[in-house]
Scaffold this motif. Sequence first.
Motif, PDB file in Angstrom:
ATOM      1  N   ASN A  52      29.344  30.528  48.730  1.00 24.44           N
ATOM      2  CA  ASN A  52      30.183  31.308  49.645  1.00 24.44           C
ATOM      3  C   ASN A  52      29.490  32.551  50.186  1.00 24.44           C
ATOM      4  OD1 ASN A  52      32.484  29.673  49.708  1.00 24.44           O
ATOM      5  ND2 ASN A  52      33.198  30.498  47.761  1.00 24.44           N
ATOM      6  N   GLY A  53      28.179  32.642  50.014  1.00 26.62           N
ATOM      7  CA  GLY A  53      27.425  33.784  50.519  1.00 26.62           C
ATOM      8  C   GLY A  53      26.820  34.584  49.377  1.00 26.62           C
ATOM      9  N   PRO A  54      26.243  35.729  49.705  1.00 27.09           N
ATOM     10  CA  PRO A  54      25.603  36.558  48.689  1.00 27.09           C
ATOM     11  C   PRO A  54      26.598  37.046  47.627  1.00 27.09           C
ATOM     12  CG  PRO A  54      24.938  37.231  50.879  1.00 27.09           C
ATOM     13  CD  PRO A  54      26.065  36.264  51.057  1.00 27.09           C
ATOM     14  N   VAL A  55      26.167  36.971  46.375  1.00 28.09           N
ATOM     15  CA  VAL A  55      26.987  37.433  45.253  1.00 28.09           C
ATOM     16  C   VAL A  55      26.084  38.181  44.280  1.00 28.09           C
ATOM     17  CG1 VAL A  55      28.325  36.700  43.232  1.00 28.09           C
ATOM     18  CG2 VAL A  55      28.694  35.589  45.443  1.00 28.09           C
ATOM     19  N   SER A  56      26.559  39.328  43.831  1.00 26.50           N
ATOM     20  CA  SER A  56      25.900  40.052  42.750  1.00 26.50           C
ATOM     21  C   SER A  56      26.476  39.531  41.431  1.00 26.50           C
ATOM     22  CB  SER A  56      26.169  41.553  42.858  1.00 26.50           C
ATOM     23  OG  SER A  56      25.859  42.188  41.635  1.00 26.50           O
ATOM     24  N   PRO A  57      25.653  38.866  40.609  1.00 26.54           N
ATOM     25  CA  PRO A  57      26.168  38.374  39.323  1.00 26.54           C
ATOM     26  C   PRO A  57      26.712  39.494  38.434  1.00 26.54           C
ATOM     27  CG  PRO A  57      24.054  37.368  39.813  1.00 26.54           C
ATOM     28  CD  PRO A  57      24.273  38.454  40.833  1.00 26.54           C
ATOM     29  N   VAL A  58      26.120  40.676  38.523  1.00 27.67           N
ATOM     30  CA  VAL A  58      26.594  41.812  37.713  1.00 27.67           C
ATOM     31  C   VAL A  58      28.016  42.186  38.128  1.00 27.67           C
ATOM     32  CG1 VAL A  58      26.217  44.261  37.216  1.00 27.67           C
ATOM     33  CG2 VAL A  58      24.279  42.679  37.238  1.00 27.67           C
ATOM     34  N   LEU A  59      28.264  42.262  39.428  1.00 26.12           N
ATOM     35  CA  LEU A  59      29.610  42.565  39.917  1.00 26.12           C
ATOM     36  C   LEU A  59      30.559  41.403  39.610  1.00 26.12           C
ATOM     37  CD1 LEU A  59      31.649  44.310  41.405  1.00 26.12           C
ATOM     38  CD2 LEU A  59      30.704  43.459  43.569  1.00 26.12           C
ATOM     39  N   TYR A  60      30.078  40.193  39.767  1.00 18.79           N
ATOM     40  CA  TYR A  60      30.911  39.022  39.472  1.00 18.79           C
ATOM     41  C   TYR A  60      31.416  39.058  38.024  1.00 18.79           C
ATOM     42  CZ  TYR A  60      32.427  34.199  38.925  1.00 18.79           C
ATOM     43  OH  TYR A  60      33.175  33.076  38.660  1.00 18.79           O
ATOM     44  N   ALA A  61      30.569  39.483  37.117  1.00 18.82           N
ATOM     45  CA  ALA A  61      30.973  39.569  35.708  1.00 18.82           C
ATOM     46  C   ALA A  61      32.157  40.522  35.523  1.00 18.82           C
ATOM     47  CB  ALA A  61      29.795  40.007  34.839  1.00 18.82           C
ATOM     48  N   GLU A  62      32.277  41.503  36.405  1.00 23.99           N
ATOM     49  CA  GLU A  62      33.379  42.469  36.341  1.00 23.99           C
ATOM     50  C   GLU A  62      34.698  41.895  36.846  1.00 23.99           C
ATOM     51  OE1 GLU A  62      33.938  45.930  35.526  1.00 23.99           O
ATOM     52  OE2 GLU A  62      32.223  45.449  34.273  1.00 23.99           O
ATOM     53  N   HIS A  63      34.627  40.958  37.784  1.00 25.95           N
ATOM     54  CA  HIS A  63      35.875  40.464  38.384  1.00 25.95           C
ATOM     55  C   HIS A  63      36.102  38.965  38.180  1.00 25.95           C
ATOM     56  CE1 HIS A  63      33.874  38.491  41.757  1.00 25.95           C
ATOM     57  NE2 HIS A  63      33.246  39.613  42.054  1.00 25.95           N
ATOM     58  N   ARG A  64      35.299  38.338  37.363  1.00 21.89           N
ATOM     59  CA  ARG A  64      35.417  36.892  37.123  1.00 21.89           C
ATOM     60  C   ARG A  64      36.887  36.506  36.873  1.00 21.89           C
ATOM     61  NH1 ARG A  64      31.397  33.265  34.506  1.00 21.89           N
ATOM     62  NH2 ARG A  64      32.524  31.311  34.275  1.00 21.89           N
ATOM     63  N   ASP A  65      37.295  35.410  37.512  1.00 13.29           N
ATOM     64  CA  ASP A  65      38.648  34.857  37.383  1.00 13.29           C
ATOM     65  C   ASP A  65      39.738  35.727  38.016  1.00 13.29           C
ATOM     66  OD1 ASP A  65      37.666  32.608  36.003  1.00 13.29           O
ATOM     67  OD2 ASP A  65      37.792  33.662  34.082  1.00 13.29           O
ATOM     68  N   ARG A  66      39.353  36.689  38.837  1.00  8.63           N
ATOM     69  CA  ARG A  66      40.339  37.508  39.549  1.00  8.63           C
ATOM     70  C   ARG A  66      40.147  37.282  41.040  1.00  8.63           C
ATOM     71  NH1 ARG A  66      41.106  43.272  37.701  1.00  8.63           N
ATOM     72  NH2 ARG A  66      42.915  42.879  38.977  1.00  8.63           N
ATOM     73  N   PHE A  67      41.226  37.066  41.739  1.00  9.16           N
ATOM     74  CA  PHE A  67      41.167  36.829  43.179  1.00  9.16           C
ATOM     75  C   PHE A  67      41.243  38.145  43.948  1.00  9.16           C
ATOM     76  CE2 PHE A  67      43.270  36.067  47.272  1.00  9.16           C
ATOM     77  CZ  PHE A  67      42.354  35.197  47.847  1.00  9.16           C
ATOM     78  N   GLU A  68      42.198  38.992  43.583  1.00 14.49           N
ATOM     79  CA  GLU A  68      42.434  40.245  44.294  1.00 14.49           C
ATOM     80  C   GLU A  68      42.078  41.425  43.392  1.00 14.49           C
ATOM     81  OE1 GLU A  68      45.032  42.307  47.552  1.00 14.49           O
ATOM     82  OE2 GLU A  68      44.484  40.224  47.395  1.00 14.49           O
ATOM     83  N   LEU A  69      41.466  42.426  44.006  1.00 19.20           N
ATOM     84  CA  LEU A  69      41.046  43.621  43.278  1.00 19.20           C
ATOM     85  C   LEU A  69      41.592  44.863  43.971  1.00 19.20           C
ATOM     86  CD1 LEU A  69      37.345  42.512  42.882  1.00 19.20           C
ATOM     87  CD2 LEU A  69      39.053  42.541  41.064  1.00 19.20           C
ATOM     88  N   ASP A  70      41.798  45.904  43.187  1.00 17.26           N
ATOM     89  CA  ASP A  70      42.304  47.159  43.738  1.00 17.26           C
ATOM     90  C   ASP A  70      41.544  48.325  43.103  1.00 17.26           C
ATOM     91  OD1 ASP A  70      43.837  48.964  45.178  1.00 17.26           O
ATOM     92  OD2 ASP A  70      45.760  48.250  44.410  1.00 17.26           O
ATOM     93  N   ASP A  71      41.799  49.503  43.609  1.00 18.02           N
ATOM     94  CA  ASP A  71      41.180  50.723  43.096  1.00 18.02           C
ATOM     95  C   ASP A  71      41.388  50.795  41.584  1.00 18.02           C
ATOM     96  OD1 ASP A  71      39.993  53.216  42.945  1.00 18.02           O
ATOM     97  OD2 ASP A  71      41.735  54.293  43.721  1.00 18.02           O
ATOM     98  N   GLY A  72      40.320  51.014  40.848  1.00 15.63           N
ATOM     99  CA  GLY A  72      40.386  51.120  39.396  1.00 15.63           C
ATOM    100  C   GLY A  72      40.112  49.815  38.660  1.00 15.63           C
ATOM    101  N   ASP A  73      40.008  48.698  39.395  1.00 15.38           N
ATOM    102  CA  ASP A  73      39.789  47.398  38.747  1.00 15.38           C
ATOM    103  C   ASP A  73      38.333  47.133  38.374  1.00 15.38           C
ATOM    104  OD1 ASP A  73      42.470  46.776  38.828  1.00 15.38           O
ATOM    105  OD2 ASP A  73      42.313  45.462  40.593  1.00 15.38           O
ATOM    106  N   ILE A  74      37.412  47.862  38.956  1.00 10.17           N
ATOM    107  CA  ILE A  74      35.987  47.690  38.651  1.00 10.17           C
ATOM    108  C   ILE A  74      35.518  48.907  37.875  1.00 10.17           C
ATOM    109  CG2 ILE A  74      33.653  47.494  39.626  1.00 10.17           C
ATOM    110  CD1 ILE A  74      35.321  44.947  40.026  1.00 10.17           C
ATOM    111  N   ALA A  75      34.868  48.675  36.742  1.00 11.88           N
ATOM    112  CA  ALA A  75      34.365  49.767  35.911  1.00 11.88           C
ATOM    113  C   ALA A  75      33.106  50.346  36.541  1.00 11.88           C
ATOM    114  CB  ALA A  75      34.081  49.277  34.498  1.00 11.88           C
ATOM    115  N   GLY A  76      33.308  51.237  37.476  1.00 13.39           N
ATOM    116  CA  GLY A  76      32.205  51.924  38.136  1.00 13.39           C
ATOM    117  C   GLY A  76      32.633  53.339  38.465  1.00 13.39           C
TER     118      GLY A  76
END
Length: 153
Positions: A52-76
């Motif tokens: 589906n295009g470029p993917v950062s595996p590191v970021l993917y590990a943060e959101h795996r199995d989640r479709f929608e993300l919001d502020d605070g959902d990524i540990a950064g």
Amino acid sequence: MAHVNDVAAYILARIGPMTAMKLQKLCYYAYGYHLAWEGRRLFPEQFEAWANGPVSPVLYAEHRDRFELDDGDIAGDPDVLDEGERESVDIVLSNLGDLSAHDLSTMTHREPPWINARTRARVGPLDRCDESIDDEEIYTFFDALVAADGRQA
């Protein structure tokens, strides 16, 4: 230097909920344009040429199995981005942030960095692929866009 999760957290803080795929593509475009504008990487993590295009595996590990993300959902930490990094991301968001995940993915499928990585891996359009997208190819592509269009994303 920021990390991909910091940039992702910054994007979510700036424009709110979105799909994981859209977040991945916005991080990729921010990375590519920042590389062209500033002559330096936005973060050290690389992208791979997934179906589906470029993917950062590191970021993917943060959101795996989640479709929608919001502020605070990524540990950064959005606050670690320096002024140049924030400016690059903000320009990309102002120009590409309203596009859908599908639109952004379709764009990447027409661009040499993703195409070349998939070609190197000798995979079909829907096959799994963990081939890294080459920074030199990203720079060359985005630098040409910048030269043709000015600073705009």
